[in-house]
Scaffold this motif. Structure first.
Motif, PDB file in Angstrom:
ATOM      1  N   VAL A 283       0.699  -1.176   0.152  1.00 14.06           N
ATOM      2  CA  VAL A 283      -0.016   0.073  -0.070  1.00 14.06           C
ATOM      3  C   VAL A 283       0.578   1.177  -0.036  1.00 14.06           C
ATOM      4  N   ASN A 284       2.057   1.134   0.411  1.00 12.03           N
ATOM      5  CA  ASN A 284       3.035   2.171   0.530  1.00 12.03           C
ATOM      6  C   ASN A 284       3.754   2.292  -0.926  1.00 12.03           C
ATOM      7  N   GLU A 285       3.157   1.597  -1.895  1.00 13.74           N
ATOM      8  CA  GLU A 285       3.766   1.770  -3.232  1.00 13.74           C
ATOM      9  C   GLU A 285       4.963   1.033  -3.473  1.00 13.74           C
ATOM     10  N   VAL A 286       5.523   0.139  -2.997  1.00 12.35           N
ATOM     11  CA  VAL A 286       6.725  -0.500  -3.255  1.00 12.35           C
ATOM     12  C   VAL A 286       6.592  -0.746  -4.872  1.00 12.35           C
ATOM     13  N   GLU A 287       5.529  -1.113  -5.315  1.00 14.11           N
ATOM     14  CA  GLU A 287       5.478  -1.180  -6.685  1.00 14.11           C
ATOM     15  C   GLU A 287       6.159  -0.237  -7.459  1.00 14.11           C
ATOM     16  N   GLN A 288       5.998   0.963  -7.361  1.00 13.13           N
ATOM     17  CA  GLN A 288       6.689   2.041  -8.323  1.00 13.13           C
ATOM     18  C   GLN A 288       8.222   2.050  -7.890  1.00 13.13           C
ATOM     19  N   ILE A 289       8.604   1.591  -6.916  1.00  8.74           N
ATOM     20  CA  ILE A 289      10.310   1.715  -6.624  1.00  8.74           C
ATOM     21  C   ILE A 289      10.613   0.164  -7.443  1.00  8.74           C
ATOM     22  N   LEU A 290       9.746  -0.894  -7.485  1.00 14.88           N
ATOM     23  CA  LEU A 290      10.237  -2.005  -8.458  1.00 14.88           C
ATOM     24  C   LEU A 290      10.397  -1.615  -9.863  1.00 14.88           C
ATOM     25  N   GLU A 291       9.280  -0.929 -10.259  1.00  9.62           N
ATOM     26  CA  GLU A 291       9.344  -0.537 -11.806  1.00  9.62           C
ATOM     27  C   GLU A 291      10.493   0.433 -12.013  1.00  9.62           C
ATOM     28  N   ALA A 292      11.015   1.089 -11.104  1.00 10.31           N
ATOM     29  CA  ALA A 292      11.878   1.982 -11.300  1.00 10.31           C
ATOM     30  C   ALA A 292      13.344   1.248 -11.465  1.00 10.31           C
ATOM     31  N   ILE A 293      13.436   0.303 -10.365  1.00  9.73           N
ATOM     32  CA  ILE A 293      14.672  -0.453 -10.421  1.00  9.73           C
ATOM     33  C   ILE A 293      14.815  -1.409 -11.666  1.00  9.73           C
ATOM     34  N   GLU A 294      13.731  -1.791 -12.228  1.00  6.83           N
ATOM     35  CA  GLU A 294      13.491  -2.538 -13.552  1.00  6.83           C
ATOM     36  C   GLU A 294      14.009  -1.591 -14.737  1.00  6.83           C
TER      37      GLU A 294
END
Ligand code: SF4
Ligand code: SF4
Ligand code: FES
Lengths: 235, 163
Positions: free
Chosen positions: B88-99
């Motif tokens: 919910v704290n948007e780890v997804e966006q960080i993962l996408e940025a790393i990718e």
């Protein structure tokens, strides 16, 4: 040897059945049919689809009839507005989880999920649909698996293990990522253990496993497990 | 990699310790991963044969736990936490940025094998969500910029400091 019997009530009917019998079986024996999807006669119970939920008086909890053994004095209700609502939700969740489009499915009109939706009067899906886009595996000579239509009932896995006896199939991962796999997640055509017996295609309740080019009504034979088990246990 | 006799001998010892019991599957997989670093298909087929278990069952168990690795990890490992709080704290966006930044996909490694991006269910540091682990360091309240900088440092790119 006499087995202990248990007395209970199902939908107001007095029922006597052997200890250890499931609610599903005890009900069936007196002609009360509880909706099911993952359960299949001849295979062990799995308890995954939650269609068979029933009420037991004295507790607010709902119990899956296919895995819950009967108990003395139990008062079971198999049909109520509340149960119908839950069953409709269960069907909608299954429909929303992957890509179910009946009009372009091989199993249209011969699908247990579709029939269940009709029977319960599910006329829309209130959950956001998760359009899965899994690759279809048609590498086997004639068997095809389209995991986008799979409802993870594990019937194919159980029939392959318990009836055919080769355990080619199993589930990988968990939750919504789960998928039916062959051996070490090989393409079906490369499977080292599959005997191409097509029992998985016969029992699959939906259009996920089918025989290429064969009308689905020829392929489906959902009583195959019961048929084999009954006869092979006869001494 | 099975051909490596020393490691195969170690695995054999583990199998023997457990008397080739199928009930010891999890323990054996743990030890096999310690010995080999990861569990590839050849190794899983070997274990399936040693314990007389169907390959699909072994594969099902291995993929059920995110602890087990099917592929060799890169020299440096970044792990994103997918627990509810991080999600919910948007780890997804960080993962996408790393990718994007390092040109790799979650579950995989960069072409040069220097960096892997893995996912895990919950590392138990929910108060600090979102969490990203870079090698052995947990980065709490992670941001794209911070994580990418940390990864660049780990990879040896000193210039990352100046950004
Ligand atoms: S065809 Fe028979 S052996 Fe092959 S996966 Fe299906 S049930 Fe198992
Ligand atoms: S492929 Fe068919 S039988 Fe197998 S788990 Fe999916 S829906 Fe059930
Ligand atoms: S039939 Fe009981 S849970 Fe599926």
């Amino acid at each position: 040897m006499s087995t202990n019997t248990v007395k209970l009530k199902i939908d107001g009917v007095d029922v006597t059945a052997a200890e250890g019998t499931t609610i599903l079986k005890a009900a069936k024996d007196v002609g009360i049919i509880i909706p099911t999807l993952c359960s299949l006669e001849g295979l062990t119970a799995y308890g995954g689809c939650r269609l068979c939920l029933v009420e037991v008086s004295g507790t607010p909890k709902l119990f899956p009839a296919c895995t819950t053994p009967i108990g003395p004095g139990m008062d079971v209700t198999t049909q109520s507005d509340k149960l119908k609502e839950y069953r409709k939700i269960a069907v909608q969740l299954l429909l929303a989880e992957r890509t179910h489009i009946c009009s372009v499915c091989v199993a249209d009109d011969h699908c247990e999920l579709q029939a269940m939706a009709n029977q319960l009067g599910v006329d829309h899906v209130m959950f956001e649909r998760n359009w899965s886009r899994e690759e279809i595996d048609s590498t086997h000579d004639f068997l095809v698996i389209d995991r986008n239509r799979c409802i993870l009932c594990t019937r194919c896995i159980r029939v392959c293990d318990q009836i055919e006896g080769v355990h080619t199939l199993d589930l990988k991962l968990r939750g919504k990522d789960s998928q039916v796999i062959m051996d070490l997640d090989e393409k079906w055509g490369n499977s080292c253990s599959c005997t191409s017996c097509r029992k998985c295609a016969k029992v699959c309740p939906v259009g996920a496993i089918y025989v290429e080019g064969e009308p689905i009504e020829h392929t489906k034979k959902r009583d195959v497990a019961e048929f084999i088990v009954e006869r092979r246990n006869r001494k | 990699m099975i051909k490596d006799d020393k490691r195969r001998a170690m695995l054999e010892k583990v199998l023997k310790e457990h008397d080739y019991q199928e009930s010891a599957l999890l323990e054996i997989l743990h030890r096999a991963q310690e010995i080999y670093g990861y569990l590839d298909k050849e190794l899983l087929m070997d274990i399936s044969g040693s314990l007389n278990l169907p390959p699909s069952h072994v594969y099902g168990v291995v993929t059920f736990y995110s602890f087990f690795k099917l592929k060799k990890s890169g020299e440096h490992v970044v792990t994103g936490c997918l627990g509810t709080a991080c999600y919910v704290n948007e780890v997804e966006q960080i993962l996408e940025a790393i990718e994007q930044e390092f040109d790799l996909k979650r579950g995989g490694s960069t072409a040069d094998g220097k960096l892997s991006l893995l996912l895990t269910r919950c590392i138990g540091a929910c108060a600090m969500a979102p969490n990203i682990v870079v090698d052995y360091e947990v980065i709490g309240k992670a941001t794209k910029e911070l994580v990418i900088q940390k990864i660049k440092q780990a990879l040896g790119g000193v210039k990352a400091e100046t950004s």
